[in-house]
Design a protein around this motif. Structure first.
Motif, short mmCIF file in Angstrom:
data_model
loop_
_atom_site.label_atom_id
_atom_site.label_comp_id
_atom_site.label_asym_id
_atom_site.label_seq_id
_atom_site.Cartn_x
_atom_site.Cartn_y
_atom_site.Cartn_z
N ASP A 1 0.81 -1.21 0.00
CA ASP A 1 0.00 0.00 0.00
C ASP A 1 0.85 1.27 0.00
OD1 ASP A 1 -2.28 -1.50 -0.05
OD2 ASP A 1 -2.73 -1.30 2.08
N CYS B 1 1.38 2.84 -7.46
CA CYS B 1 0.90 1.87 -8.45
C CYS B 1 1.55 2.08 -9.80
CB CYS B 1 -0.62 1.94 -8.59
SG CYS B 1 -1.53 1.38 -7.13
N ALA C 1 4.97 0.44 -9.78
CA ALA C 1 5.07 -0.93 -9.29
C ALA C 1 5.78 -1.85 -10.27
CB ALA C 1 3.67 -1.48 -8.97
#
Length: 198
Positions: free
Chosen positions: A176, A180, A183
């Motif tokens: 978290d 993103c 990633a």
């Protein structure tokens, strides 16, 4: 992410001093501070080159951040998993590796390597997990000195029941906090590092 996907194993801990509060670059230690011999014949060419090329500011910040994660993450995951399930991270990893192995069986040396444990530690752990009914152990068919470990149905159920707690910990402690958008590149870079170490 499914229960069949490996989640955050246990590499050896590295420790580093705190990052400078003002963000200034602190050169990497010289050979004297690293305890290297003054005699150049005792030092490899690679070591001499490394000492002549200290990390730049961005590289050092990355290195210090990485060593903090490597030092702190295994204990955090282990604490979370132990409190939630009674399993240690190493025990979970052993059960996971067996569950992913062909036929649910691995030679004890291969299990030790895949779980990043020494032979002496894996032997003690196998005996402990066998006593709880989660693993089996038998002599290798073609090597009387070797042992083959196997996962029992109860061991598989134990591993599967612990997975949600580990997933929650992995998300809360790591996933978290990863952008993103970055990633995919982060995975690529970490895999490159792992391939050098393995």
């Amino acid at each position: 992410m499914s229960p069949g996907v490996p989640v955050l194993l246990c590499p050896p801990a590295l420790r580093a001093g705190p990052e400078p509060a003002d963000g200034r670059h602190t050169p990497i230690p010289t050979g004297h501070h690293l305890g290297l011999r003054d005699n150049p014949d005792q030092d490899s060419q690679d070591t001499r080159i490394a000492l002549e090329a200290p990390l730049d500011s961005d590289e050092e910040r990355f290195w210090r951040a990485l060593t903090r994660v490597v030092a702190a993450l295994p204990k955090a995951l282990d604490d979370d998993l132990s409190k939630a399930t009674g399993l240690t991270l190493s025990e979970y990893t052993v059960l996971m590796r067996l569950s992913e192995a062909d036929g649910g069986k691995l030679r004890i040396g291969d299990l030790a390597s895949s779980a990043a444990l020494s032979l002496s530690r894996i032997s003690r752990m196998v005996n402990s997990l066998q006593a709880r009914g989660w693993m089996g152990k038998r002599r290798h068919d073609h090597d009387a000195r070797g042992w083959v470990t196997s996962l029992t149905d109860e061991g598989l159920r134990r591993r599967e029941s612990a997975y949600p707690a580990l997933l929650l910990s992995a998300r809360r402690r790591v996933v978290d906090h990863v952008d993103c958008g970055a990633a995919a590149m982060t995975v690529h870079q970490i895999r490159r590092i792992a391939s050098v170490l393995e």
